[in-house]
Enzyme design. Structure first.
Site, PDB file in Angstrom:
ATOM      1  N   GLY A  10      37.496  43.215  29.359  1.00 20.90           N
ATOM      2  CA  GLY A  10      38.565  43.847  30.143  1.00 20.90           C
ATOM      3  C   GLY A  10      39.183  42.904  31.158  1.00 20.90           C
ATOM      4  CG  LEU A  12      37.880  43.550  37.969  1.00 20.55           C
ATOM      5  CD1 LEU A  12      39.233  43.428  38.650  1.00 20.55           C
ATOM      6  CD2 LEU A  12      37.098  44.682  38.596  1.00 20.55           C
ATOM      7  CB  THR A 112      39.972  54.211  40.061  1.00 21.05           C
ATOM      8  OG1 THR A 112      41.365  54.514  40.118  1.00 21.05           O
ATOM      9  CG2 THR A 112      39.216  55.514  39.840  1.00 21.05           C
ATOM     10  CE1 TYR A 135      39.689  55.608  34.636  1.00 18.90           C
ATOM     11  CE2 TYR A 135      41.127  56.186  36.479  1.00 18.90           C
ATOM     12  CZ  TYR A 135      40.331  55.265  35.825  1.00 18.90           C
ATOM     13  OH  TYR A 135      40.165  53.996  36.359  1.00 18.90           O
TER      14      TYR A 135
END
Ligand SMILES: NC(=O)c1ccc[n+]([C@@H]2O[C@H](COP(=O)([O-])OP(=O)(O)OC[C@H]3O[C@@H](n4cnc5c(N)ncnc54)[C@H](OP(=O)(O)O)[C@@H]3O)[C@@H](O)[C@H]2O)c1
Length: 300
Positions: A10, A12, A112, A135
């Site tokens: 991914g 990050l 997040t 999410y």
């Protein structure tokens, strides 16, 4: 030190692996084949949604520190399959945290800005989360799983991650560059106030938090500037010397499966005080993004 990174394919996680190479023994975990440049790390194919595979890989490696950057990150797909989102974002984090507890390893779990409802941002670390959508809820539960199950854990929140690194997956920022270069206008939400996170900067802060501090609890590690997405797109265009053909749209005009926080954003004063790697102002972040892009070998 033996350091493991989940979500290594991914944005990050890939950056984190690149920054660890040559300094530590690295286990890079992702699902399926490795998409990173070859290097001095060991690749492990482990599914966060599968009961024990990530846990087993961390135990076998005898990890001393884990950066947990793997997650189901497509917010609209999570809304469509909340059970899978739960298995990956909560169950997967439980696996990682259980392994860290068994090994006495330090853990940083990445989270997040979507844990906030976006009614009164920007938010600091003391603000009370109110996640909306599958999410957001699963990421919030993942935060708690990390902090409750692993004795030496921190949660690092980022927002709107982007990277110019070769091989990094497309993001809003890279789409702005690609579309404007093709002469196509770019639609951007005018009513979403956000923080952004250049992946290389976010990864550096996450790794410092993991390896050089004993900080426990939540830390915001995004870029330092809070701005709306039209402003962000215009700044990207300006940095690349492209015509700023940005078409503002309202979130409500677009049919999206998952809710979006509108007045979001993260404040980063705590990270700025705690870490050597300070959160970047947007101008500096975009300078670095541009430099990453140039180093791909693609003309701007
Ligand atoms: N991207 C953003 O704008 C954003 C914003 C706020 C917070 N975050 C958080 O930042 C962290 C890092 O995300 P990112 O930005 O690096 O996003 P990303 O590029 O989507 O990376 C997430 C990685 O997790 C992997 N993954 C997904 N499901 C998996 C599974 N079942 N088993 C194993 N691996 C799985 C993905 O694999 P594939 O590569 O195979 O898909 C991907 O490589 C996450 O915790 C995310 O929630 C991201």
């Amino acid at each position: 030190m033996r350091v493991a990174v989940t979500g290594a394919n991914g944005l990050l996680g890939g950056e984190a692996v690149a920054q660890l190479l040559g300094r530590h023994e690295v286990l890079a975990l992702g699902r399926g084949p490795c998409r990173l440049r070859p290097g001095a790390y060991v690749w492990g194919d482990s599914d966060l949604a599968d009961g024990r595979s990530v846990e087993a890989a961390l135990l076998a490696f005898r990890a001393q520190a884990v950066l947990h950057a793997g997650a189901a990150t497509d917010v609209d797909a999570c809304e469509g399959d909340p059970a899978l989102a739960w298995r990956v974002n909560v169950g997967g984090t439980e696996q990682v945290a259980r392994a860290c507890r068994a090994l006495g390893a330090r853990l940083v779990a990445v989270s997040t800005d979507y844990v906030f409802d976006g009614e009164a941002g920007p938010y600091d670390e003391e603000a009370v989360p109110n996640p909306r959508g599958a999410y957001a809820r699963t990421k919030r539960c993942g935060e708690e799983a990390a902090l409750l199950l692993a004795p030496d854990a921190a949660v690092a929140r980022v927002a709107v991650v982007y990277s110019g690194r070769a091989g990094a997956r497309p993001t809003f920022a890279t789409q702005v560059v690609e579309k404007l270069r093709r002469g196509e206008p770019v639609k951007a939400f005018s009513d979403q106030l956000v923080s952004t996170t250049l992946a290389s900067s976010g990864a550096a802060m996450c790794l410092e938090l993991l390896l050089e501090t004993g900080y426990r609890g939540v830390l915001h590690v995004s870029d330092a500037t809070v701005l709306d997405r039209v402003d962000f797109a215009r700044r990207v265009a300006a940095r690349f010397g492209l015509p700023a053909e940005i078409v503002p749209v309202k979130t409500a005009e677009v049919k999206l499966a998952a809710p979006r926080p509108l007045r979001g954003g993260l404040t980063v004063a705590r990270a700025a005080a705690l870490l050597r790697h300070r959160p970047l102002a947007i101008e500096e972040a975009l300078d670095r993004f541009h430099a990453e892009w140039l180093s791909r070998g693609t003309p701007p």
